[in-house]
Design a protein around this motif. Structure first.
Motif, mmCIF file in Angstrom:
data_model
loop_
_atom_site.group_PDB
_atom_site.id
_atom_site.type_symbol
_atom_site.label_atom_id
_atom_site.label_comp_id
_atom_site.label_asym_id
_atom_site.label_seq_id
_atom_site.Cartn_x
_atom_site.Cartn_y
_atom_site.Cartn_z
ATOM 1 N N MET A 1 45.733 42.672 52.266
ATOM 2 C CA MET A 1 45.296 44.531 51.244
ATOM 3 C C MET A 1 45.877 43.945 50.183
ATOM 4 O O MET A 1 45.141 44.544 48.580
ATOM 5 C CB MET A 1 44.934 44.885 51.827
ATOM 6 C CG MET A 1 44.494 46.407 51.351
ATOM 7 S SD MET A 1 42.846 45.791 52.153
ATOM 8 C CE MET A 1 42.318 47.638 51.628
ATOM 9 N N GLN A 2 47.109 44.108 49.257
ATOM 10 C CA GLN A 2 47.724 43.958 48.259
ATOM 11 C C GLN A 2 47.157 42.871 47.808
ATOM 12 O O GLN A 2 46.274 43.086 46.179
ATOM 13 C CB GLN A 2 49.067 43.475 48.582
ATOM 14 C CG GLN A 2 49.673 44.856 49.255
ATOM 15 C CD GLN A 2 49.870 46.026 47.812
ATOM 16 O OE1 GLN A 2 48.494 46.791 47.466
ATOM 17 N NE2 GLN A 2 50.866 47.294 47.429
ATOM 18 N N LYS A 3 46.964 41.726 47.698
ATOM 19 C CA LYS A 3 46.552 40.813 47.108
ATOM 20 C C LYS A 3 45.561 41.435 46.425
ATOM 21 O O LYS A 3 44.555 40.655 45.397
ATOM 22 C CB LYS A 3 46.251 39.152 47.726
ATOM 23 C CG LYS A 3 47.504 38.772 48.073
ATOM 24 C CD LYS A 3 47.252 36.628 48.442
ATOM 25 C CE LYS A 3 48.509 36.367 48.494
ATOM 26 N NZ LYS A 3 48.440 35.089 48.425
ATOM 27 N N PHE A 4 44.331 41.371 47.782
ATOM 28 C CA PHE A 4 42.491 42.145 47.311
ATOM 29 C C PHE A 4 42.873 42.742 46.005
ATOM 30 O O PHE A 4 41.858 42.586 44.936
ATOM 31 C CB PHE A 4 41.742 42.277 48.432
ATOM 32 C CG PHE A 4 40.446 42.395 48.296
ATOM 33 C CD1 PHE A 4 39.719 41.964 47.733
ATOM 34 C CD2 PHE A 4 40.758 44.554 48.015
ATOM 35 C CE1 PHE A 4 38.611 42.037 47.159
ATOM 36 C CE2 PHE A 4 39.115 44.651 47.469
ATOM 37 C CZ PHE A 4 37.772 43.716 47.957
ATOM 38 N N LYS A 5 44.093 43.701 45.945
ATOM 39 C CA LYS A 5 43.577 44.974 44.965
ATOM 40 C C LYS A 5 43.941 44.500 43.970
ATOM 41 O O LYS A 5 43.490 44.779 43.302
ATOM 42 C CB LYS A 5 44.791 46.269 45.573
ATOM 43 C CG LYS A 5 44.521 46.820 46.240
ATOM 44 C CD LYS A 5 44.920 47.740 46.926
ATOM 45 C CE LYS A 5 44.878 48.979 46.213
ATOM 46 N NZ LYS A 5 46.032 50.104 46.379
ATOM 47 N N LYS A 6 44.854 42.754 44.080
ATOM 48 C CA LYS A 6 45.310 42.561 42.779
ATOM 49 C C LYS A 6 43.958 42.096 42.329
ATOM 50 O O LYS A 6 44.284 42.137 40.609
ATOM 51 C CB LYS A 6 46.457 41.875 42.892
ATOM 52 C CG LYS A 6 46.953 41.104 42.137
ATOM 53 C CD LYS A 6 48.660 40.171 42.138
ATOM 54 C CE LYS A 6 49.160 39.869 40.781
ATOM 55 N NZ LYS A 6 50.161 38.824 41.685
ATOM 56 N N TYR A 7 43.579 40.780 42.713
ATOM 57 C CA TYR A 7 42.339 40.353 42.251
ATOM 58 C C TYR A 7 41.261 41.541 42.065
ATOM 59 O O TYR A 7 41.030 41.084 40.602
ATOM 60 C CB TYR A 7 41.803 39.597 43.084
ATOM 61 C CG TYR A 7 42.644 38.189 43.867
ATOM 62 C CD1 TYR A 7 43.341 37.522 42.412
ATOM 63 C CD2 TYR A 7 43.409 37.920 45.111
ATOM 64 C CE1 TYR A 7 43.965 36.744 42.619
ATOM 65 C CE2 TYR A 7 43.687 37.049 45.438
ATOM 66 C CZ TYR A 7 44.648 36.148 44.777
ATOM 67 O OH TYR A 7 45.205 35.724 44.139
ATOM 68 N N LEU A 8 41.215 42.212 42.316
ATOM 69 C CA LEU A 8 40.059 43.350 41.855
ATOM 70 C C LEU A 8 40.530 44.090 40.654
ATOM 71 O O LEU A 8 39.252 44.317 40.069
ATOM 72 C CB LEU A 8 40.084 44.527 43.228
ATOM 73 C CG LEU A 8 38.315 45.696 42.452
ATOM 74 C CD1 LEU A 8 37.306 44.587 43.067
ATOM 75 C CD2 LEU A 8 38.848 46.354 43.922
ATOM 76 N N ARG A 9 41.995 44.836 40.788
ATOM 77 C CA ARG A 9 41.826 45.261 39.227
ATOM 78 C C ARG A 9 42.139 44.105 38.269
ATOM 79 O O ARG A 9 41.392 44.243 37.042
ATOM 80 C CB ARG A 9 44.130 45.651 39.363
ATOM 81 C CG ARG A 9 43.872 46.356 38.016
ATOM 82 C CD ARG A 9 45.871 46.578 38.782
ATOM 83 N NE ARG A 9 46.269 45.090 38.556
ATOM 84 C CZ ARG A 9 47.806 45.174 38.966
ATOM 85 N NH1 ARG A 9 48.353 45.811 38.780
ATOM 86 N NH2 ARG A 9 48.114 43.984 38.505
ATOM 87 N N ASN A 10 42.741 42.381 38.460
ATOM 88 C CA ASN A 10 42.663 41.425 37.012
ATOM 89 C C ASN A 10 40.944 41.492 37.171
ATOM 90 O O ASN A 10 40.833 41.072 35.739
ATOM 91 C CB ASN A 10 43.175 40.718 37.736
ATOM 92 C CG ASN A 10 44.573 40.241 37.858
ATOM 93 O OD1 ASN A 10 45.190 41.454 37.525
ATOM 94 N ND2 ASN A 10 45.687 39.849 38.409
ATOM 95 N N ASP A 175 50.477 50.038 42.231
ATOM 96 C CA ASP A 175 51.467 49.060 43.666
ATOM 97 C C ASP A 175 51.812 50.424 43.976
ATOM 98 O O ASP A 175 52.881 50.936 43.464
ATOM 99 C CB ASP A 175 52.077 48.025 43.571
ATOM 100 C CG ASP A 175 51.564 47.024 42.789
ATOM 101 O OD1 ASP A 175 50.479 46.792 43.005
ATOM 102 O OD2 ASP A 175 51.744 46.068 41.864
#
Length: 181
Positions: A1-10, A175
């Motif tokens: 889930m953290q990776k998805f949030k990071k990709y979405l933020r970027n 985060d």
């Protein structure tokens, strides 16, 4: 889930950057700029909807006369051509219907010294794009060219909009500390 949030933020940051760069480009293209130059001449060219017309390419659809104003820098040899064409009711909203009058004013200033050319657009030689002259006036001794105040205001508003949007996205996707259970 953290990776998805990071990709979405970027992705959202990339979208915001692209959107604001596009806004800066639109402001730079459409808002007026002022040049100080010496007018060296002018001419009228017959153009069709795509490009210049010549005797071999006589198209009957959408031909028009386009005025050109030629200038050079005050303290240099750099030259700059300007297109002088009506915008009519189209974009950008200058409602310019007096290109013949602007051309006459420019022709009257040939060899008269410094002139101020108000224009919008870009000069890109590779694409045969010219700045469009909106008005021409003679500058008196000691008079300087005008500054595009509204452009500066809209640049500042666009930069402030980017800062606000970027701060919102950063806070929204902050985060969260992971908890060990």
């Amino acid at each position: 889930m953290q990776k998805f949030k990071k990709y979405l933020r970027n992705f959202i940051f990339g979208f915001l950057i692209a959107l604001h760069v596009l806004a800066f480009a639109a402001i730079n293209y459409a808002f007026p700029h002022y040049d100080e130059a010496i007018i060296t001449g002018g001419e009228v060219r017959r153009m069709d909807k795509d490009d210049f017309s010549d005797n071999r390419n006589q198209s009957d659809d959408l031909t028009r006369n386009t005025y050109f104003i030629y200038t050079r820098e005050i303290n240099g040899t750099k030259v700059m051509p300007y297109r002088n064409e009506d915008t009519g009711w189209g974009l950008p909203l200058y409602f310019k219907f007096d290109s013949a009058d602007v051309q006459a004013a420019a022709q009257s200033l040939v060899g008269e010294g410094r002139a101020q050319i108000k224009y919008y657009g870009w000069r890109i030689a590779m694409f045969d794009m010219f700045r469009n002259a909106v008005s021409v006036k003679k500058l008196k001794d000691g008079e300087t060219r005008a500054n595009p105040i509204f452009s500066y205001i809209f640049y500042a508003l666009t930069a402030a909009s980017f800062v606000v949007c970027a701060t919102f996205v950063r806070r929204k996707f902050k985060d969260e500390p992971s908890s060990n259970l």
